[in-house]
Design an enzyme around this catalytic site. Structure first.
Site, PDB file in Angstrom:
ATOM      1  N   LYS A 129      -9.800 -13.983 -13.339  1.00  0.00           N
ATOM      2  CA  LYS A 129     -10.725 -14.880 -14.051  1.00  0.00           C
ATOM      3  C   LYS A 129     -11.426 -15.794 -13.042  1.00  0.00           C
ATOM      4  O   LYS A 129     -10.997 -15.887 -11.881  1.00  0.00           O
ATOM      5  CB  LYS A 129      -9.940 -15.703 -15.080  1.00  0.00           C
ATOM      6  CG  LYS A 129      -8.852 -16.587 -14.473  1.00  0.00           C
ATOM      7  CD  LYS A 129      -7.903 -17.120 -15.539  1.00  0.00           C
ATOM      8  CE  LYS A 129      -6.824 -17.982 -14.904  1.00  0.00           C
ATOM      9  NZ  LYS A 129      -5.797 -18.396 -15.876  1.00  0.00           N
ATOM     10  N   TYR A 180     -22.091 -43.534   2.996  1.00  0.00           N
ATOM     11  CA  TYR A 180     -22.553 -44.193   1.768  1.00  0.00           C
ATOM     12  C   TYR A 180     -21.562 -45.249   1.294  1.00  0.00           C
ATOM     13  O   TYR A 180     -20.343 -45.044   1.368  1.00  0.00           O
ATOM     14  CB  TYR A 180     -22.682 -43.172   0.640  1.00  0.00           C
ATOM     15  CG  TYR A 180     -23.918 -42.319   0.700  1.00  0.00           C
ATOM     16  CD1 TYR A 180     -25.190 -42.878   0.684  1.00  0.00           C
ATOM     17  CD2 TYR A 180     -23.808 -40.928   0.744  1.00  0.00           C
ATOM     18  CE1 TYR A 180     -26.328 -42.063   0.710  1.00  0.00           C
ATOM     19  CE2 TYR A 180     -24.932 -40.116   0.774  1.00  0.00           C
ATOM     20  CZ  TYR A 180     -26.190 -40.694   0.764  1.00  0.00           C
ATOM     21  OH  TYR A 180     -27.294 -39.900   0.785  1.00  0.00           O
TER      22      TYR A 180
HETATM   23  C1  LIG Z   1      -4.533 -18.220 -15.270  1.00  0.00           C
HETATM   24  C2  LIG Z   1      -3.485 -17.511 -16.028  1.00  0.00           C
HETATM   25  C3  LIG Z   1      -2.519 -16.740 -15.352  1.00  0.00           C
HETATM   26  C4  LIG Z   1      -2.356 -16.742 -13.850  1.00  0.00           C
HETATM   27  O1  LIG Z   1      -1.625 -17.905 -13.480  1.00  0.00           O
HETATM   28  P1  LIG Z   1      -1.293 -18.218 -11.949  1.00  0.00           P
HETATM   29  O2  LIG Z   1      -0.506 -19.488 -12.017  1.00  0.00           O
HETATM   30  O3  LIG Z   1      -2.606 -18.400 -11.271  1.00  0.00           O
HETATM   31  O4  LIG Z   1      -0.533 -17.070 -11.417  1.00  0.00           O
HETATM   32  C5  LIG Z   1      -1.650 -15.973 -16.122  1.00  0.00           C
HETATM   33  N1  LIG Z   1      -1.714 -15.995 -17.471  1.00  0.00           N
HETATM   34  C6  LIG Z   1      -2.605 -16.760 -18.148  1.00  0.00           C
HETATM   35  C7  LIG Z   1      -2.584 -16.750 -19.639  1.00  0.00           C
HETATM   36  C8  LIG Z   1      -3.504 -17.558 -17.452  1.00  0.00           C
HETATM   37  O5  LIG Z   1      -4.369 -18.328 -18.122  1.00  0.00           O
END
Ligand SMILES: *Cc1c(COP(=O)(O)O)cnc(C)c1O
Length: 370
Positions: free
Chosen positions: A41, A256
């Site tokens: 993702k 800044y």
């Molecule tokens: C993002 C996500 C993962 C992966 O988790 P990590 O901690 O990055 O390994 C797995 N399952 C779901 C439902 C997620 O949203």
């Protein structure tokens, strides 16, 4: 990527696809006999779905998880034979994506299960149950109702039972045991489904937590997944060009807002990177509050003042030989991305997913497109 473009870049990410593949191979071996799926993702945690997915497919990964249908489309184009699950589920107006790209929704309500069954009868899907996160997923009561409706389970093509940990990075936390107990209870009601509970940290809770499939995310990308385990191979490093060295006297301020006053005469390196490159503004330093550091010639150069949109100032008073044209490491093998992220009060996950589109990207050790 042409050498000319790299030379003219302010910030360059180097993304090591062999390290990605090694990390998947390592996680797959830690998870066996469960299947090790890759979570890709958010553009594969920033590194690029179009590069990550073919490399993982070639290494043997067969199942992928994305959050959104559009990410699913990109994963499908990169891996025509993969099983691709969309974690954020299914809304009826997303149907075109699911049909055109053969995506599998992870359904999270009885209503969406019914809608999927109606429009996609028999097409494969997953169902998420909530075991403590209070985010997406059926409650225990709803899961029991689903289990009784065997026709609906079949018609909706449900073949995977999903739940997600709240705090798997802390093995001793009592919620882990509570979640696995509830997950087992729900699984007993739907024994015909394959089951998946573990994310990266969950894999390391031990084989009882693996079930049929694990969902590896952050650990694939080499960032910290638990304070109790070392990260795997570094996948992403970031380096910025040193544009100018200047001198400022004790008592002057840098950047800044004049938030950082110098206690001594200082040699300052100005780097060609800033918050527009995903390097968080909160990594900067204030008077009395040190900020992050970068590495120049292998030595730590503390940030001075606020991070600007396109520029960062760092203290090189004690770094002999630092000069214009040098490259400063913002994070990478010698300076973990989580160390930089912690200075900004955040985590490697956020730094990775904020990798900028302005920076140049160099993919190395690409076995698919060498
Ligand atoms: C993002 C996500 C993962 C992966 O988790 P990590 O901690 O990055 O390994 C797995 N399952 C779901 C439902 C997620 O949203």
């Amino acid at each position: 990527m042409s050498q000319k473009r790299i030379a003219a870049a302010g910030l360059v990410y180097t993304i090591d696809l062999r390290a990605l593949v090694q990390n998947w191979t390592e996680l797959a071996s830690r998870s066996r006999p469960a299947e090790c799926a890759a979570v890709v993702k958010a553009n594969a945690y920033g590194i690029g779905i179009e590069h990550a997915v073919p490399a993982l497919w070639q290494a043997g990964c067969r199942s992928f998880f994305v959050a959104l249908p559009e990410e699913g489309q990109r994963a499908r184009e990169a891996a025509p034979g993969a099983a691709i699950y969309v974690l954020n589920g299914y809304l009826p107006d997303w149907g075109g994506y699911f049909r055109d790209f053969r995506l599998r929704p992870v359904l999270s309500s009885l209503a969406s299960i019914e809608a999927w069954a109606e429009h996609f009868a028999g097409e494969p899907s997953g169902v998420q149950v909530d075991t403590g996160m209070n985010r997406l997923g059926l409650s225990l009561r709803e899961a029991r109702e689903l289990a009784r409706r065997t026709e609906l389970v079949k018609k909706a093509g449900i073949e995977l039972l999903v739940s997600h940990f709240v705090i798997s990075e802390e093995p001793a936390h009592p919620l882990n045991a509570a979640q696995i107990a509830l997950f087992r209870e729900i699984r007993a009601e739907l024994p015909q489904l394959r089951a998946t509970l573990a994310n990266s940290a969950g894999i390391h809770l031990g084989p009882d937590y693996h079930f049929d499939l694990v969902r590896a995310g952050i650990a694939l990308y080499g960032a910290e997944f638990s304070p109790h385990w070392p990260p795997l191979e570094t996948v992403v490093s970031a380096r910025a060009r040193l544009l100018q060295i200047r001198h400022a006297a004790a008592g002057e301020t840098v950047g800044y807002g004049a938030t950082r006053r110098l206690e001594e005469d200082t040699r300052i390196a100005i780097l060609s990177a800033g918050y527009a490159d995903g390097y968080h503004r909160l990594t900067g330093s204030l008077s009395g509050r040190p900020g992050a550091f970068v590495l120049i010639r292998g030595q730590p150069a503390p940030l001075l003042g606020r991070v600007s949109m396109d520029l960062i100032a760092a203290d090189v008073t004690r770094i002999a030989g630092a000069m214009e044209g040098d490259w400063a490491e913002l994070f990478g093998a010698a300076l973990p991305i989580d160390t930089a992220a912690h200075f900004a009060g955040t985590i490697g996950y956020e730094f990775l997913t904020q990798l900028s589109t302005r920076a140049e990207r160099v993919y190395i050790n690409d076995a698919v497109n060498p």
